[in-house]
Design a protein around this motif. Structure first.
Motif, PDB file in Angstrom:
ATOM      1  N   GLY A 174      -0.430 -10.722   4.450  1.00 50.76           N
ATOM      2  CA  GLY A 174      -0.646 -10.280   3.083  1.00 50.76           C
ATOM      3  C   GLY A 174       0.592  -9.538   2.604  1.00 50.76           C
ATOM      4  N   ASP A 175       0.387  -8.506   1.777  1.00 53.26           N
ATOM      5  CA  ASP A 175       1.536  -7.713   1.330  1.00 53.26           C
ATOM      6  C   ASP A 175       1.426  -6.262   1.778  1.00 53.26           C
ATOM      7  N   GLY A 176       0.545  -6.014   2.793  1.00 49.22           N
ATOM      8  CA  GLY A 176       0.345  -4.631   3.201  1.00 49.22           C
ATOM      9  C   GLY A 176       0.466  -4.367   4.676  1.00 49.22           C
ATOM     10  N   ARG A 221      -2.163  -2.734  -1.681  1.00 51.40           N
ATOM     11  CA  ARG A 221      -1.531  -3.661  -0.756  1.00 51.40           C
ATOM     12  C   ARG A 221      -2.535  -4.055   0.325  1.00 51.40           C
ATOM     13  N   GLY A 222      -2.472  -5.317   0.771  1.00 46.52           N
ATOM     14  CA  GLY A 222      -3.358  -5.724   1.842  1.00 46.52           C
ATOM     15  C   GLY A 222      -3.633  -7.208   1.845  1.00 46.52           C
ATOM     16  N   GLU A 267      -9.209  -6.424   3.583  1.00 48.61           N
ATOM     17  CA  GLU A 267      -8.609  -5.226   4.152  1.00 48.61           C
ATOM     18  C   GLU A 267      -7.417  -4.830   3.288  1.00 48.61           C
ATOM     19  N   TYR A 268      -7.468  -3.610   2.770  1.00 48.91           N
ATOM     20  CA  TYR A 268      -6.403  -3.108   1.916  1.00 48.91           C
ATOM     21  C   TYR A 268      -6.027  -1.695   2.332  1.00 48.91           C
ATOM     22  N   HIS A 269      -4.812  -1.268   1.977  1.00 48.15           N
ATOM     23  CA  HIS A 269      -4.517   0.145   2.050  1.00 48.15           C
ATOM     24  C   HIS A 269      -5.533   0.863   1.161  1.00 48.15           C
ATOM     25  N   ALA A 270      -6.104   1.951   1.647  1.00 50.46           N
ATOM     26  CA  ALA A 270      -7.031   2.716   0.825  1.00 50.46           C
ATOM     27  C   ALA A 270      -6.313   3.177  -0.449  1.00 50.46           C
ATOM     28  N   ARG A 290      -1.722   5.208  -3.638  1.00 45.78           N
ATOM     29  CA  ARG A 290      -1.183   5.984  -4.764  1.00 45.78           C
ATOM     30  C   ARG A 290      -0.120   6.989  -4.310  1.00 45.78           C
ATOM     31  N   GLY A 291      -0.306   7.549  -3.131  1.00 46.42           N
ATOM     32  CA  GLY A 291       0.648   8.546  -2.657  1.00 46.42           C
ATOM     33  C   GLY A 291       1.755   7.978  -1.796  1.00 46.42           C
TER      34      GLY A 291
END
Length: 316
Positions: free
Chosen positions: A36-38, A77-78, A128-131, A136-137
Motif C-alpha cells: 500500500g502506501d503506509g 496511509r495504509g 489496515e491504515y495508520h491510525a 495527523r501528527g
C-alpha cells in the motif's frame, strides 16, 4: 491511557538445558518495498534459499524498520479492503499505531507494545491504515507482520480477532541480564510464564530486549522450526553474528536456543510446530489444494467474505 506490565521471575527450567541449536542460515530482506502506501517493509519470509518447510507454520514475515513519517493533513496511509482465507495475520507494533477493521465486525487500534492477531480462516475482508491520530501528527513507525498458516482441518473455521494490549503481555526478566533485559511473552511459554495469544497449533512468539553482554536461553522442542529476527543490535549465535534487519534460521538439532547480545539488542523469537501438509497459495489465499484455491476465489467473487461497511473511512 495508563498501562502496566507484569514482571515475573524466570523458572529453573532456563538454568539447566540440553544441547543448543546450531545456526543453519541467515537471511537479509533485500531492498525495502511498499505495501500500500503506509508500510515500507523488508520481506524476510519467504527468502531465496529458504524452503517453506523450514519456516512452517510461518508463511510470511514482513518487517517494517523504524521510519519517520511526515504529518498528513488529510486521508490515511495504509492498505484498503482486501481478502484473506486459510491463515492468520499477526501484527506487532513497536512504534506508531495502526487501525484495523474487518467484515466480521472486528475493529481496533494497536499502538506501541500491542499485538493484533486476526484469524482469517474461512474468509474475511479487512483494511489496515495508520491510525488517524498518528497520521495527523506523523512520527516514527516500526512494526512486524506475520502470516501464520492454519492446518487444513481449521482453514474453514469462523474468522476471529484477538486485540492484545501491552498491559496483557507478561514480562519476564532475563536471568543475569539486569533491568534492560526482558522477554515479553506473546504466545507460548518462557520462564514458566505463558503468553495470552490463543493459537491453533503450538507457537512461541517472544519480543525480547537484551542489554549488551546478556545471554538468552530459550527452551524449544527439537521438532519446532525456530527463527530469530534481529530488529536492532547484534547477537552472537553458534559462533556467528546476526545483525540488524537479519533473520536467523536454526537447525532442528537441539532443545534450546542460545543467543548472546554483542550490543544492546531488540529481537523477536518465532518458534512453532511445523504443519506437514501441502500448500496451495495464490495471493491472499492459502489452502491445501488447487481445487480449494479455486473455491476460495469463487467465494470471494460471490461476496461470501462479508460486506464492506457503507462508511468506508477507516477508524481513528
Amino acid at each position: 491511557m495508563t498501562t502496566t506490565t507484569q514482571t515475573l521471575s524466570p523458572s529453573a527450567s532456563t538454568r539447566s538445558l540440553p544441547r543448543a541449536r546450531t545456526l543453519e542460515s541467515v537471511h537479509g530482506g533485500g531492498e525495502l518495498h511498499w505495501v500500500g502506501d503506509g508500510f515500507r517493509v523488508n520481506t524476510l519470509v519467504p527468502s531465496r534459499g529458504l524452503p517453506q518447510e523450514r519456516t512452517s507454520p510461518f508463511l510470511l514475515l514482513d518487517y517494517h524498520p523504524r521510519y519517520e513519517y511526515p504529518a498528513l493533513a488529510e486521508g490515511q496511509r495504509g492498505v484498503g479492503w482486501h481478502p484473506h482465507r486459510g491463515f492468520e495475520t499477526v501484527t506487532l507494533a513497536f512504534e506508531g499505531s495502526v487501525a484495523h477493521r474487518d467484515t466480521a465486525g472486528h475493529s481496533g487500534v494497536i499502538g506501541p507494545g500491542d499485538v493484533q492477531w486476526m484469524t482469517a480462516a474461512s474468509g474475511i475482508l479487512h483494511e489496515e491504515y495508520h491510525a488517524k491520530s498518528f497520521a495527523r501528527g506523523g512520527g516514527p513507525f516500526e512494526m512486524l507482520q506475520l502470516w501464520v498458516n492454519l492446518p487444513g482441518a481449521k482453514k474453514m473455521s469462523a474468522p476471529g480477532y484477538q486485540p492484545i494490549t501491552t498491559a496483557q503481555i507478561p514480562v519476564v526478566p532475563v536471568e543475569g541480564g539486569g533491568s534492560t533485559s526482558q522477554v515479553r511473552v506473546i504466545a507460548g511459554e518462557y520462564g514458566g510464564t505463558r503468553g495470552p495469544a490463543r493459537t491453533f497449533t503450538p507457537i512461541t512468539l517472544l519480543d525480547v530486549r537484551l542489554g549488551a553482554g546478556t545471554k538468552l536461553e530459550v527452551p524449544v522442542p527439537a521438532h519446532y522450526n525456530t527463527l530469530v529476527l534481529v530488529a536492532s543490535g547484534r547477537v552472537s549465535a553458534d559462533g556467528d553474528t546476526v545483525t540488524t534487519g537479519e533473520l536467523a534460521v536454526f537447525a532442528n538439532d537441539g532443545e534450546h536456543l542460545s543467543l548472546s547480545a554483542v550490543e544492546d539488542t531488540h529481537l523477536v523469537v518465532l518458534a512453532g510446530e511445523p504443519i506437514h501438509e501441502p500448500i496451495a497459495h495464490m495471493g491472499p489465499f492459502v489452502m491445501n489444494t488447487q481445487r480449494e484455491l479455486v473455491q476460495a476465489i469463487h467465494d470471494f467473487e460471490a461476496g461470501e467474505f462479508g460486506e464492506i461497511p457503507e462508511d468506508a473511512a477507516p477508524r481513528s
